[in-house]
Enzyme design. Structure first.
Site, PDB file in Angstrom:
ATOM      1  N   HIS A 201       0.951  -1.157  -0.045  1.00 21.59           N
ATOM      2  CA  HIS A 201      -0.224   0.224  -0.006  1.00 21.59           C
ATOM      3  C   HIS A 201       0.734   1.265  -0.025  1.00 21.59           C
ATOM      4  O   HIS A 201       0.547   2.130  -0.291  1.00 21.59           O
ATOM      5  CB  HIS A 201      -1.012  -0.075   1.068  1.00 21.59           C
ATOM      6  N   ARG A 308     -10.560   3.909  -3.256  1.00 19.86           N
ATOM      7  CA  ARG A 308     -10.389   3.289  -2.123  1.00 19.86           C
ATOM      8  C   ARG A 308     -10.938   4.187  -1.003  1.00 19.86           C
ATOM      9  O   ARG A 308     -10.233   4.878  -0.515  1.00 19.86           O
ATOM     10  CB  ARG A 308      -9.075   2.901  -2.030  1.00 19.86           C
ATOM     11  N   ARG A 344     -15.786   2.222  -3.900  1.00 13.82           N
ATOM     12  CA  ARG A 344     -15.588   0.909  -3.673  1.00 13.82           C
ATOM     13  C   ARG A 344     -15.924   0.830  -2.014  1.00 13.82           C
ATOM     14  O   ARG A 344     -15.278   1.668  -1.460  1.00 13.82           O
ATOM     15  CB  ARG A 344     -14.246   0.419  -3.969  1.00 13.82           C
ATOM     16  N   GLU A 443     -11.553 -10.373  -8.380  1.00  8.47           N
ATOM     17  CA  GLU A 443     -10.131 -10.293  -7.616  1.00  8.47           C
ATOM     18  C   GLU A 443      -9.942 -11.503  -6.713  1.00  8.47           C
ATOM     19  O   GLU A 443      -8.791 -11.632  -6.300  1.00  8.47           O
ATOM     20  CB  GLU A 443      -9.769  -8.902  -6.766  1.00  8.47           C
ATOM     21  N   ASP A 467      -4.823  -8.098  -6.136  1.00  9.62           N
ATOM     22  CA  ASP A 467      -5.300  -9.435  -5.600  1.00  9.62           C
ATOM     23  C   ASP A 467      -5.438 -10.542  -6.459  1.00  9.62           C
ATOM     24  O   ASP A 467      -5.121 -11.764  -5.977  1.00  9.62           O
ATOM     25  CB  ASP A 467      -6.548  -9.118  -4.982  1.00  9.62           C
ATOM     26  N   ARG A 477       1.248 -10.306  -2.152  1.00 10.60           N
ATOM     27  CA  ARG A 477       1.314  -9.364  -2.896  1.00 10.60           C
ATOM     28  C   ARG A 477       2.374  -8.257  -2.382  1.00 10.60           C
ATOM     29  O   ARG A 477       3.154  -7.244  -3.189  1.00 10.60           O
ATOM     30  CB  ARG A 477       0.040  -8.381  -3.014  1.00 10.60           C
ATOM     31  N   CYS A 514      -9.035  -2.192 -12.623  1.00 16.56           N
ATOM     32  CA  CYS A 514      -8.783  -1.277 -11.640  1.00 16.56           C
ATOM     33  C   CYS A 514      -7.273  -1.577 -11.026  1.00 16.56           C
ATOM     34  O   CYS A 514      -6.943  -0.869 -10.392  1.00 16.56           O
ATOM     35  CB  CYS A 514      -9.798  -0.654 -10.583  1.00 16.56           C
TER      36      CYS A 514
HETATM   37  C1  PEP Z   1      -6.787  -5.004  -6.561  1.00 13.69           C
HETATM   38  O1  PEP Z   1      -6.581  -5.904  -5.654  1.00 13.69           O
HETATM   39  O2  PEP Z   1      -6.289  -4.926  -7.662  1.00 13.69           O
HETATM   40  C2  PEP Z   1      -7.250  -3.540  -5.805  1.00 13.69           C
HETATM   41  C3  PEP Z   1      -7.330  -2.573  -7.043  1.00 13.69           C
HETATM   42  O3  PEP Z   1      -7.460  -3.491  -4.824  1.00 13.69           O
HETATM   43  P1  PEP Z   1      -6.784  -3.097  -3.461  1.00 13.69           P
HETATM   44  O4  PEP Z   1      -5.276  -3.083  -4.083  1.00 13.69           O
HETATM   45  O5  PEP Z   1      -7.162  -2.024  -2.881  1.00 13.69           O
HETATM   46  O6  PEP Z   1      -6.756  -4.428  -2.636  1.00 13.69           O
HETATM   47 MG    MG Z   2      -7.859  -5.812  -3.904  1.00 16.47          MG
END
Ligand code: PEP
Ligand code: MG
Length: 590
Positions: A201, A308, A344, A443, A467, A477, A514
């Site tokens: 993140h 987000r 979202r 996802e 994800d 990730r 996305c």
């Molecule tokens: C994803 O998983 O691609 C996504 C956009 O959501 P996040 O990164 O917020 O989990």
């Molecule tokens: Mg995600």
């Protein structure tokens, strides 16, 4: 240029994973080396026992924090590096230190932080005064433990993250979303961390803010000192500490050239996102903070493909109220209107732990109590958010999307909740968009397999590749040790995307993406060829992706995609796409 690069000099030169483009030249703000403020005032007799309890709880919290940090570092960097935390744990278990502090609080009527600071300082000074390297190392261990416990004693009274003065590059072992959200974003020039991968993140935040970041540097937090001069090259994944004058001027030139190219790219921002043979693609932006909505627009995005909302929950001690959320969502909707804004619902859990929600530690947090699973269990919080999204929907073109749906039951339950909230709003005579579109993030592999069924119940699908790749390939990730396995051009991922798009189209709904893959220029032609209707990318990637699409013939992209799908290995797809992009889009991509 090669020759000049050989002449570059600095105290430390580290190579990590480049996760957000750009070059920053600034001073360093290490998150572990900050000094803490202690209140020297006396406490009353009646406060003593509570103060002792506060101290003991802080020690326990510090131990827990150390344990999880140790596991993380051991897993990602190695057992050897994690051993440092053994010493810290031992210090916290030292009965002498604990008893001495308790006694100090009782006898001297001082606060827990003051007492612990004074005692630890005494030990630290003894080691500080020696010239033997081993003991100097112990002094820094004591300092670290002192800071950690005091941070917990003080809890939220003094938040050291707020102490960022002037602009600086933040350097840390790791930066959780809840840490990152507390930093003053206007002063942030870049991020450099020991841990993390492309989709952690901190990487997402950096891209969203348009500031350079390099993660996975393994030991930068150990070698950095406050106010060291630091260069972050987010294009190459290089960090230089205390560079000499020649190196500085080399990077200043590079920085100027880079931002010049960026400026030129942004000149196309008002042009449509359309291929040379007339196929139009919706190009929107991902957003983490409502105040960055104008920036998404100014980069040329035609909407927000993913807002987000998680950071609203992470930024505060308490849950965001319905009105606070309405204000935030409406603000974005108004800035972007008449373009769409996809909000979202909260995606908490995983590595996002807000103070306002007790998420217990889990063995596998990304497979655990996360996202929609939390929403459907904590319906009180979910309903507040649904009300807020619906109430804001009358201020623009808002759509709603649910994260981490893994099966039909969850989706139907979400829709049921939306209906219930709509009924309540109607009875309260509160206006909202009756026809608000609902979508699902695809996802989780099970949702990908069921995309044809899911699509029947919604207005759109949006592929969350961050994800999806982690779950399809079984690759964490955020783990830089196995980052080489995290490949969104993996044939299995490409086939999964192909399947989702076909399923969506057969059901008559549009399919977007996305996830991070949409921002990767190496993937753009393939995503076009796979027939995605919308791409939502980080704001800073909008001009580049738009330029590629505007220079592409759709039928040509379909041909290239067919060829890309014939490869068995991600590396071969990557090699093939690199060659294609080098030949045709040299000015845009390389
Ligand atoms: C994803 O998983 O691609 C996504 C956009 O959501 P996040 O990164 O917020 O989990
Ligand atoms: Mg995600």
């Amino acid at each position: 240029m090669e020759k000049r690069q050989e002449n570059l000099h600095c105290a430390f030169h580290l190579k990590g994973i480049p996760v957000s483009r750009g070059i920053a030249i600034s001073k360093a703000f290490p998150l572990s080396g900050e000094s803490v403020k202690i209140d020297p005032a006396n406490i009353s007799e009646a406060e003593i026992e509570a103060e002792i309890e506060r101290f003991k709880q802080a020690v326990e919290k510090a131990k827990g924090e150390l344990r999880s940090l140790q596991t993380k570092v051991a897993r990602r960097i190695g057992q050897e590096s994690a051993k440092i935390f053994d010493v810290h744990q031992l210090l916290l278990e030292d009965v002498l230190i604990i008893d001495e502090t308790v006694d100090y609080i009782r006898r001297k009527h001082k606060s827990a932080d003051f007492a612990f600071h004074d005692i630890m300082q005494k030990y630290q000074n003894t080691f500080d005064e020696t010239s033997i390297e081993f003991f100097q190392g112990r002094a820094s261990d004591i300092k670290d433990v002192k800071r950690r416990v005091i941070k917990h004693i003080q809890g939220d009274r003094t938040d050291y993250l707020n102490k960022l003065k002037g602009s600086a590059v933040v350097v840390a072992v790791d930066l959780t979303p809840s840490d990152a959200v507390k930093l003053d974003r206007h002063k942030l020039m870049g991020f450099a961390t020991d841990l993390g991968g492309r989709t952690s993140h901190v990487a997402i935040m950096a891209r969203s803010m348009g500031i350079p970041a390099v993660v996975g540097l393994r030991r930068i937090s150990k070698v950095i000192k406050a106010d060291d001069r630091i260069i972050i090259d987010g294009n190459e994944g290089v960090v230089l500490i205390e560079p000499d004058e020649e190196t500085l001027s080399y990077y200043r030139d590079l920085q100027e050239k880079y931002y010049d190219t960026e400026r030129r790219l942004s000149e196309i921002r008002d042009l449509p996102c359309i291929t040379t043979d007339g196929k139009e693609i919706e190009l929107s932006a991902n957003l983490e903070f409502s105040d960055e909505a104008p920036s998404a627009k100014s980069h040329g995005a035609c909407g927000i493909g993913l807002f987000r909302t998680d950071y609203l929950y992470l930024a505060k001690e308490s849950l965001p109220t319905e009105n606070e959320q309405v204000k935030d969502y409406s603000k974005i909707a108004r800035v972007l209107a008449p373009d769409a804004v996809i909000i979202r619902t909260m995606d908490l859990g995983g590595d996002k732990h807000p103070k306002s929600l007790a998420i217990p530690p889990e063995e596998n947090p990304f497979l655990g109590w996360r996202a929609i699973r939390i929403s459907l269990e904590r319906k009180d919080i979910f309903r507040t958010q649904l009300r807020a999204i619906l109430r804001a929907s009358r201020h623009g073109n808002i759509k709603m999307m649910f994260p981490m749906i893994s099966g039909m039951d969850e989706l139907l339950e979400c829709k049921h909740e939306v209906e219930k909230v709509k009924v309540a709003l109607r009875s309260e005579k509160i206006p909202f968009d009756e026809n608000i579109e609902l979508g699902v993030m695809i996802e989780v592999p099970s949702a990908a397999m069921l995309a044809d069924r899911i699509a029947v119940h919604v207005d759109f699908l949006s592929i969350g590749t961050i994800d999806l790749v982690q779950y399809v390939l079984a690759v964490d990730r955020g783990n830089e040790r196995i980052a080489y396995l995290y490949q969104h051009l993996h044939p299995a991922v490409l086939r999964t995307i192909e399947r989702i798009v076909k399923a969506g189209h057969q059901a008559g709904v549009w399919v977007g993406m996305c996830g991070e893959m949409a921002s990767d220029p190496l993937a753009t032609l393939i995503l076009l060829g796979l027939d995605l209707d919308e791409l939502s990318v980080s704001p800073m990637s909008v001009p580049q992706i738009k330029k590629i699409i505007r220079a592409t013939d759709y039928l040509d992209a379909v041909r290239i995609t067919k060829k890309a799908l014939t490869f068995d290995k991600a590396r071969d797809v990557e090699r093939f796409m690199t060659k294609v992009m080098r030949q045709r889009y040299k000015d845009i991509v390389f």
